[in-house]
Design a protein around this motif. Structure first.
Motif, PDB file in Angstrom:
ATOM      1  N   GLU A 147       0.827  -1.210   0.000  1.00  0.00           N
ATOM      2  CA  GLU A 147       0.000   0.000   0.000  1.00  0.00           C
ATOM      3  C   GLU A 147       0.863   1.263   0.000  1.00  0.00           C
ATOM      4  OE1 GLU A 147      -3.784  -0.115   2.388  1.00  0.00           O
ATOM      5  OE2 GLU A 147      -2.661  -1.664   3.448  1.00  0.00           O
ATOM      6  N   ALA A 148       0.274   2.357  -0.510  1.00  0.00           N
ATOM      7  CA  ALA A 148       0.921   3.670  -0.431  1.00  0.00           C
ATOM      8  C   ALA A 148       0.896   4.115   1.031  1.00  0.00           C
ATOM      9  CB  ALA A 148       0.191   4.675  -1.301  1.00  0.00           C
ATOM     10  N   GLN A 190       2.707   7.986  -0.297  1.00  0.00           N
ATOM     11  CA  GLN A 190       3.420   7.724  -1.549  1.00  0.00           C
ATOM     12  C   GLN A 190       3.357   6.225  -1.861  1.00  0.00           C
ATOM     13  OE1 GLN A 190       4.811  10.269  -3.397  1.00  0.00           O
ATOM     14  NE2 GLN A 190       3.733  11.501  -1.858  1.00  0.00           N
ATOM     15  N   PRO A 191       3.214   5.856  -3.160  1.00  0.00           N
ATOM     16  CA  PRO A 191       3.173   4.438  -3.524  1.00  0.00           C
ATOM     17  C   PRO A 191       4.413   3.694  -3.039  1.00  0.00           C
ATOM     18  CG  PRO A 191       2.571   5.816  -5.405  1.00  0.00           C
ATOM     19  CD  PRO A 191       3.076   6.736  -4.327  1.00  0.00           C
TER      20      PRO A 191
END
Lengths: 193, 193
Positions: A147-148, A190-191
């Motif tokens: 997950e981001a 952020q990814p």
């Protein structure tokens, strides 16, 4: 004198543990009924059934004692972290649990005691470390799921900071406020790289 | 008693203004040298050369007085807003100016006095309103330039809240911290509609 609480190792067990429990319980009672700046070591000693001298010897002054109790209270919050399978869910629930906790009047008083006990600039706030470790675990789990995620600093600065700010300035600390803060932090995610 | 400071209109001019100035100046001096919880109205009265009775009559108690002075101090900060032509520049400079201001020890003490003076839950913190009005002006200008902007609440929650939290808990309040907070808030900006 507050350095006592961070630099002197806490003795555990036996008489020392009994004194600690009695003193912490007395402080908790007094904090719920008195303004922190009106609490004195003799008041704590009388309620705890402990000799004031042993409190002075061990904690140095009332600010150091109030601070240690406040930090101890913080450090035992939310030992069980939310684990609902998504970072959004975990972060939101974690923020709500913290809001529920610090919204209680006695907890707000603890936080104010902690603030008013801090006379010198310190690099790290002990309860800050606890929250940082919790945030790091939530982020690590989410990262493993691909997950981001935001950074630990972003979670501390934008969820813990605002919640504690509201608590010490007597602004409303609600679950909906906690959810709003969590949603804002999710915008910083952020990814996974 | 703190309701005095928000509900009673402040009289201005003549003797009243001279008393106010003398009392505010005395509080400012005492705050720079004493812990807020050690400041009393007789101490303020002596330093201000004012009769303690007139301070009690007008402010009710020392907490209400310390809170009013703290709010007054907040309300006069940063009357000139940054205007560098970009929202990123304005928000970052505004955050740095606030950090510079509250990083001063006497200002941190004011903030703690404000926190410790708040015994009842209030819906709105007066200095919060001042910051909100400043943030709204920065956002309005940027919006007119067609820039992406966050909401006023996002600026308050994620720049003012964390900065004040650091100030009251004696965590470092630096320009680099202010820049980091501003950069995070810029991640929340939505394109002008």
């Amino acid at each position: 004198m507050t350095s006592h609480t961070t630099e002197r190792p806490r003795r555990v067990g036996g008489r020392s543990a009994r004194v600690t429990n009695a003193v912490y319980t007395a402080v908790g009672h007094l904090m719920a009924h008195e303004r922190p700046d009106r609490i004195t070591i003799p008041m704590v000693a009388e309620r705890a059934g402990v000799n004031p001298t042993s409190i002075y010897r061990r904690w140095g002054d009332v600010d150091a004692l109030l601070k240690e109790v406040a930090v101890a209270v913080m450090a035992h919050e939310n030992d069980v972290l939310p684990d609902v399978g998504t970072f959004t869910g975990d972060l939101t629930e974690w923020a709500e649990l913290i809001a529920d906790d610090i919204a209680r009047p006695e907890r707000s008083r603890y936080l104010r005691a902690l603030a008013s006990a801090r006379d010198e600039l310190v690099e790290v706030c002990p309860c800050w470390n606890v929250r940082g470790a919790q945030a790091a675990r939530l982020i690590e789990r989410a990262h493993e799921r691909g997950e981001a995620v935001p950074t630990v600093d972003q979670v501390l600065d934008h969820i813990i900071g605002p919640l504690y700010h509201h608590a010490v300035f007597a602004l409303p600390v609600t679950r909906s406020y906690a959810r709003r803060l969590a949603a804002d932090v999710l915008l910083m995610a952020q990814p996974a790289s």
